[in-house]
Design a protein around this motif. Structure first.
Motif, PDB file in Angstrom:
ATOM      1  N   PHE A  70       6.715   3.665   0.571  1.00 36.63           N
ATOM      2  CA  PHE A  70       5.113   3.341   0.490  1.00 36.63           C
ATOM      3  C   PHE A  70       4.664   4.670   0.128  1.00 36.63           C
ATOM      4  N   LEU A  71       5.286   5.602  -0.892  1.00 31.60           N
ATOM      5  CA  LEU A  71       4.887   6.877  -1.331  1.00 31.60           C
ATOM      6  C   LEU A  71       4.367   7.090  -2.570  1.00 31.60           C
ATOM      7  N   ASN A  72       4.893   6.053  -3.490  1.00 34.63           N
ATOM      8  CA  ASN A  72       4.815   6.178  -4.877  1.00 34.63           C
ATOM      9  C   ASN A  72       3.397   5.444  -5.316  1.00 34.63           C
ATOM     10  N   GLN A  73       2.004   6.450  -5.280  1.00 36.60           N
ATOM     11  CA  GLN A  73       0.834   5.792  -5.593  1.00 36.60           C
ATOM     12  C   GLN A  73       1.090   5.392  -7.029  1.00 36.60           C
ATOM     13  N   GLU A  74       1.766   6.089  -8.012  1.00 38.79           N
ATOM     14  CA  GLU A  74       1.666   5.686  -9.379  1.00 38.79           C
ATOM     15  C   GLU A  74       2.264   4.443  -9.655  1.00 38.79           C
ATOM     16  N   LYS A  75       3.316   4.116  -8.824  1.00 40.40           N
ATOM     17  CA  LYS A  75       3.790   2.919  -9.027  1.00 40.40           C
ATOM     18  C   LYS A  75       2.840   1.658  -8.541  1.00 40.40           C
ATOM     19  N   MET A  76       2.277   1.928  -7.304  1.00 39.38           N
ATOM     20  CA  MET A  76       1.215   1.002  -7.020  1.00 39.38           C
ATOM     21  C   MET A  76       0.062   0.678  -7.994  1.00 39.38           C
ATOM     22  N   VAL A  77      -0.340   1.725  -8.736  1.00 33.27           N
ATOM     23  CA  VAL A  77      -1.506   1.605  -9.580  1.00 33.27           C
ATOM     24  C   VAL A  77      -0.885   0.917 -10.796  1.00 33.27           C
ATOM     25  N   ASP A  78       0.177   1.061 -11.249  1.00 31.24           N
ATOM     26  CA  ASP A  78       0.670   0.599 -12.608  1.00 31.24           C
ATOM     27  C   ASP A  78       1.061  -0.782 -12.344  1.00 31.24           C
ATOM     28  N   GLN A  79       1.264  -1.270 -10.925  1.00 30.99           N
ATOM     29  CA  GLN A  79       1.312  -2.688 -10.736  1.00 30.99           C
ATOM     30  C   GLN A  79       0.051  -3.512 -10.887  1.00 30.99           C
ATOM     31  N   TYR A  80      -1.180  -2.582 -10.446  1.00 31.13           N
ATOM     32  CA  TYR A  80      -2.541  -3.224 -10.569  1.00 31.13           C
ATOM     33  C   TYR A  80      -2.931  -3.213 -11.829  1.00 31.13           C
ATOM     34  N   ILE A  81      -2.497  -2.174 -12.685  1.00 34.55           N
ATOM     35  CA  ILE A  81      -2.875  -2.360 -14.100  1.00 34.55           C
ATOM     36  C   ILE A  81      -2.133  -3.413 -14.680  1.00 34.55           C
ATOM     37  N   LYS A  82      -1.007  -3.614 -14.801  1.00 33.53           N
ATOM     38  CA  LYS A  82      -0.059  -4.727 -15.395  1.00 33.53           C
ATOM     39  C   LYS A  82      -0.858  -6.179 -14.914  1.00 33.53           C
ATOM     40  N   ILE A  83      -1.504  -6.462 -13.583  1.00 29.51           N
ATOM     41  CA  ILE A  83      -1.904  -7.675 -13.411  1.00 29.51           C
ATOM     42  C   ILE A  83      -3.395  -7.710 -13.891  1.00 29.51           C
ATOM     43  N   PHE A  84      -4.021  -6.451 -14.047  1.00 32.77           N
ATOM     44  CA  PHE A  84      -5.416  -6.521 -14.521  1.00 32.77           C
ATOM     45  C   PHE A  84      -5.204  -6.877 -16.218  1.00 32.77           C
ATOM     46  N   GLU A  85      -4.268  -6.275 -16.682  1.00 33.10           N
ATOM     47  CA  GLU A  85      -4.154  -6.719 -18.093  1.00 33.10           C
ATOM     48  C   GLU A  85      -3.644  -8.090 -18.593  1.00 33.10           C
ATOM     49  N   ILE A 134       0.826  -1.254   0.249  1.00 32.04           N
ATOM     50  CA  ILE A 134       0.182   0.112   0.263  1.00 32.04           C
ATOM     51  C   ILE A 134       0.980   1.219  -0.079  1.00 32.04           C
ATOM     52  N   ARG A 135       0.677   2.114  -1.024  1.00 27.82           N
ATOM     53  CA  ARG A 135       1.423   3.364  -1.195  1.00 27.82           C
ATOM     54  C   ARG A 135       0.700   4.401  -0.984  1.00 27.82           C
ATOM     55  N   LEU A 136       0.287   4.628   0.436  1.00 31.68           N
ATOM     56  CA  LEU A 136      -0.617   5.869   0.512  1.00 31.68           C
ATOM     57  C   LEU A 136      -0.059   6.666   1.673  1.00 31.68           C
ATOM     58  N   ALA A 137       1.130   6.351   2.012  1.00 36.23           N
ATOM     59  CA  ALA A 137       1.616   7.171   3.371  1.00 36.23           C
ATOM     60  C   ALA A 137       1.670   8.465   3.414  1.00 36.23           C
ATOM     61  N   LYS A 138       1.272   9.341   2.450  1.00 38.93           N
ATOM     62  CA  LYS A 138       1.052  10.626   2.247  1.00 38.93           C
ATOM     63  C   LYS A 138      -0.512  11.080   2.270  1.00 38.93           C
ATOM     64  N   ARG A 139      -1.473  10.284   2.630  1.00 35.82           N
ATOM     65  CA  ARG A 139      -2.928  10.635   2.256  1.00 35.82           C
ATOM     66  C   ARG A 139      -3.419  11.370   3.687  1.00 35.82           C
ATOM     67  N   VAL A 140      -2.459  11.341   4.593  1.00 35.58           N
ATOM     68  CA  VAL A 140      -2.713  12.539   5.700  1.00 35.58           C
ATOM     69  C   VAL A 140      -1.854  13.803   5.389  1.00 35.58           C
ATOM     70  N   SER A 183       5.659   9.444   8.013  1.00 32.65           N
ATOM     71  CA  SER A 183       5.764  10.359   6.753  1.00 32.65           C
ATOM     72  C   SER A 183       5.433  11.571   7.443  1.00 32.65           C
ATOM     73  N   MET A 184       4.983  11.682   8.697  1.00 32.47           N
ATOM     74  CA  MET A 184       4.742  12.801   9.554  1.00 32.47           C
ATOM     75  C   MET A 184       6.015  13.251  10.407  1.00 32.47           C
ATOM     76  N   GLY A 185       7.077  12.660  10.573  1.00 36.00           N
ATOM     77  CA  GLY A 185       8.114  12.903  11.340  1.00 36.00           C
ATOM     78  C   GLY A 185       7.810  12.510  12.694  1.00 36.00           C
ATOM     79  N   ILE A 186       7.213  11.426  12.961  1.00 37.00           N
ATOM     80  CA  ILE A 186       7.051  10.847  14.258  1.00 37.00           C
ATOM     81  C   ILE A 186       7.727   9.701  14.459  1.00 37.00           C
TER      82      ILE A 186
END
Length: 451
Positions: A429-444, A242-248, A369-372
């Protein structure tokens, strides 16, 4: 004695007859409602128009989100994946199946994309009717009857190229549509005592069907992949973290931060924080007891802040309410907005995660990601997510949890070191584009196998 035995036999026969009648009526209704080439909710009177409104779409994909009804991470993950995928693949047409009893704006934000459509479905019957049918159904068939009466009985026409189940709770009928399931964990098997018996059995049966009927399984950690392979002996499992560490996002001015802190009677860097739901595996009770042990040995005004959806109707939260009456300096915020969550994380002295089981552990990445600085359990997927950027403890040992709290709150040099290591670890866990590209590859891959 003979009369009693005959009476029992008669009751059993009666129940079997009722169960058979329920099955017959259900299947008759199924065939009637699925008579033409459209997608429909089996138990809804509303007919759904054909998928692609124009010929520019080359792929038609169903996303069954009918069991995603909370504010949790799976909903956020699904929304993010679909929003990016819809832009990357404008020639793909997505239909999201949503439970209409959820919030009215569930996935509504995705409707800005022309290639995304939302269908609202409703449960097949009310709880009372389902309970009556379960009562008259033999134990052997009870799970099946319960499944048939739920809203996820959706049928698909020949134009559908793919079915994606992002929650891994859908046991679709055996139709000729390739399926991909995202399985986050096997909690119902690994920690069965955290679930009610009926939910435990339903999940176990359903998960086996999901695994067997999926062309490809996506999971979020190598820990979960290993468990899926061990339990089901499947090799068609891919890991996409899951690459959504910056969702907050933290963009709150100082005066507003102070207002939010004052709302909860908090002072900056004078509390540790835990963000989670109130499922039993989240281990709130041991954390609270450990915090109390720490406070007895280290008197101070430090507080423990617990952020999450708090429902007094849940037995677990009632238990937590009882023990917090004995212990002081524990603050429950209930569900908070993204802005408030950002403020609470940003101003915390440290983040602690005592969970006994996680398929991934997104809150840890968010805190980094928040420096905690982070202290977390040494079990399941959590070491995989935290890497070398956390101090670890045994979540089953209150003394060890208290010891970790003391280490991270009393050692500023340790906290600074963990923050720097956290910034490095969270890059995974920051690159959402990479995560979605992996999903697209499997879908295809799956869709191409079916052409």
């Amino acid at each position: 004695m003979k009369n009693i035995k005959m009476k029992r036999i008669a009751i059993t026969v009666f129940k079997i007859s009722i169960a058979a009648l329920v099955f017959v009526l259900t299947f008759l209704l199924t065939f009637v409602l699925s008579s033409d080439a459209e997608i429909k909710d089996v138990f809804s009177t509303k007919r759904v128009s054909c998928l692609g409104p124009c010929k520019c779409y080359t792929r038609e994909i169903i996303v069954d989100a009918s069991r995603i009804i909370d504010f949790g991470g799976i909903k956020t993950l699904t929304e993010n994946i679909l929003s990016i995928m819809a832009k990357k693949r404008p020639n793909w047409y997505f239909v999201i199946i949503v439970n209409q009893t959820a919030s009215h704006d569930q996935f509504a934000g995705l409707l800005i994309y022309p290639n995304i459509k939302r269908i609202l479905v409703k449960p097949s019957c009310n709880n009372m009717l389902q309970n009556v049918c379960n009562f008259f159904t033999c134990n052997v068939f009870k799970t099946k009857v319960s499944q048939l009466m739920q809203y996820n009985n959706i049928f698909y026409d020949d134009h559908v190229d793919l079915l994606w189940d992002p929650y891994a709770e859908l046991a679709p009928n055996d139709v000729d549509v390739p399926k991909i399931s995202t399985i986050h964990d096997l909690a119902h098997i690994d920690i069965p005592n955290c679930f009610a018996p009926d939910k435990r059995e339903w999940a176990k049966t359903n998960m086996k069907s999901i695994v067997n009927n999926s062309k490809k399984i996506i999971t979020v950690s190598y820990f979960s992949k290993r468990r899926i392979k061990e339990v089901y002996n499947k090799d068609n499992v891919d890991v996409i973290p899951i690459r959504l560490a910056k969702r907050v996002n933290f963009t709150c001015p100082s005066h507003q931060q102070m207002q939010i802190l004052q709302q909860f009677h908090l002072q900056r860097k004078n509390y540790i924080i835990y963000t989670s739901s109130f499922w039993p595996n989240k281990n709130h009770q041991r954390l609270i007891r450990a915090f109390d042990q720490f406070k007895r040995s280290n008197p101070s005004d430090l507080k423990l802040v617990i952020v999450g959806m708090f429902s007094h109707s849940q037995p677990l939260t009632n238990d937590i309410t009882k023990i917090t009456k004995e212990y002081h300096d524990v603050v429950f915020t209930d569900y908070v907005s993204s802005t408030t969550l950002g403020v609470l994380l940003h101003n915390a002295l440290a983040f602690i995660c005592p969970s006994i089981y996680e398929g991934f552990g997104m809150p840890i990445a968010e805190a980094m990601s928040m420096g905690i600085p982070v202290a977390c359990s040494n079990v399941a997927s959590l070491p995989e997510v935290a890497g070398n950027a956390a101090i670890f403890f045994d979540p089953f040992d209150c003394v060890d949890i208290a010891r970790a709290i003391a280490r991270i709150t009393k050692n500023e040099a340790l906290r600074n070191d963990l923050v720097q290591k956290g910034y490095q670890q969270v890059q995974k866990f920051l690159n959402q584009e990479k995560m979605v590209d992996q999903y697209i590859k499997i879908f295809e891959e799956v869709m191409s196998e079916n052409t």
